[in-house]
Design a protein around this motif. Structure first.
Motif, PDB file in Angstrom:
ATOM      1  N   VAL A  71       0.939  -1.240  -0.126  1.00  0.00           N
ATOM      2  CA  VAL A  71       0.024  -0.410  -0.106  1.00  0.00           C
ATOM      3  C   VAL A  71       0.850   1.082  -0.031  1.00  0.00           C
ATOM      4  O   VAL A  71       0.760   2.461  -0.406  1.00  0.00           O
ATOM      5  CB  VAL A  71      -0.450  -0.043   0.885  1.00  0.00           C
ATOM      6  N   SER A  75       0.858   4.295  -2.688  1.00  0.00           N
ATOM      7  CA  SER A  75       0.944   5.394  -2.111  1.00  0.00           C
ATOM      8  C   SER A  75       1.342   6.700  -2.684  1.00  0.00           C
ATOM      9  O   SER A  75       1.202   7.596  -2.779  1.00  0.00           O
ATOM     10  CB  SER A  75       0.441   5.484  -0.403  1.00  0.00           C
ATOM     11  N   VAL A 101      -6.047  -0.920  -4.764  1.00  0.00           N
ATOM     12  CA  VAL A 101      -5.961  -0.216  -3.511  1.00  0.00           C
ATOM     13  C   VAL A 101      -5.498   1.975  -4.092  1.00  0.00           C
ATOM     14  O   VAL A 101      -6.510   2.895  -3.692  1.00  0.00           O
ATOM     15  CB  VAL A 101      -4.088   0.003  -3.119  1.00  0.00           C
ATOM     16  N   GLU A 103      -8.232   2.303  -6.194  1.00  0.00           N
ATOM     17  CA  GLU A 103      -9.910   2.726  -6.630  1.00  0.00           C
ATOM     18  C   GLU A 103     -10.090   3.272  -4.729  1.00  0.00           C
ATOM     19  O   GLU A 103     -11.028   3.920  -4.273  1.00  0.00           O
ATOM     20  CB  GLU A 103     -10.011   1.773  -6.559  1.00  0.00           C
ATOM     21  N   LEU A 104      -9.602   2.240  -3.920  1.00  0.00           N
ATOM     22  CA  LEU A 104      -9.845   1.592  -2.311  1.00  0.00           C
ATOM     23  C   LEU A 104      -9.826   3.131  -2.468  1.00  0.00           C
ATOM     24  O   LEU A 104     -10.185   4.267  -1.394  1.00  0.00           O
ATOM     25  CB  LEU A 104      -9.193   1.266  -1.652  1.00  0.00           C
ATOM     26  N   PHE A 105      -7.804   3.989  -1.679  1.00  0.00           N
ATOM     27  CA  PHE A 105      -7.621   5.066  -0.965  1.00  0.00           C
ATOM     28  C   PHE A 105      -7.704   5.972  -2.169  1.00  0.00           C
ATOM     29  O   PHE A 105      -7.973   7.495  -1.626  1.00  0.00           O
ATOM     30  CB  PHE A 105      -6.341   5.153  -0.085  1.00  0.00           C
ATOM     31  N   TRP A 106      -7.537   6.175  -3.602  1.00  0.00           N
ATOM     32  CA  TRP A 106      -7.451   7.340  -3.837  1.00  0.00           C
ATOM     33  C   TRP A 106      -8.824   7.425  -5.550  1.00  0.00           C
ATOM     34  O   TRP A 106      -7.752   7.759  -6.666  1.00  0.00           O
ATOM     35  CB  TRP A 106      -6.304   7.801  -4.529  1.00  0.00           C
TER      36      TRP A 106
END
Length: 117
Positions: A71, A75, A101, A103-106
């Motif tokens: 992750v 990031s 990842v 799609e989930l965080f950004w």
């Protein structure tokens, strides 16, 4: 094991993980192979910093040779794309966790495009 920067200079990576980074032929960007994790984080961040310094309009990050990205590695890629003065980063053939990842965080990050495997 060695991590290789786009300058071709080996850099030690501890714990058995390897990250190799080289310039793409014929277009701006980098080709990466190995693993992007806590063990290779410094090499990954240096490669992204160099990519950002050389960025003009479109930069490519070829990840078909990467088996794993944690992750924090995703990031670093997203933050690099967000901080570019313009244009975009095209991530080609990433491992499956990269688009998940992102799609989930950004989910609304502009400046990064993912071309699937």
């Amino acid at each position: 094991m060695d991590a290789t920067h786009d300058r071709g200079e080996p850099t030690p990576a501890h714990g058995g993980a390897v990250l190799e980074v080289s310039p793409l032929s014929g277009r701006p960007g980098i080709c990466v192979s190995g693993e992007i994790s806590v063990i290779t984080r410094l090499s990954w961040q240096e490669a992204l910093a160099e990519l950002a310094r050389r960025h003009r309009d479109v930069s490519y990050v070829e990840l078909s040779g990467v088996g794993f990205v944690d992750v924090a590695g995703v990031s670093a890629l997203a933050v690099t794309a967000m901080n570019l003065p313009g244009g975009r980063v095209v991530v080609e053939h990433p491992p499956p966790q990269v688009p998940r990842v992102l799609e989930l965080f950004w989910p609304t990050v502009r400046g990064i495009e993912v071309a699937p495997r």
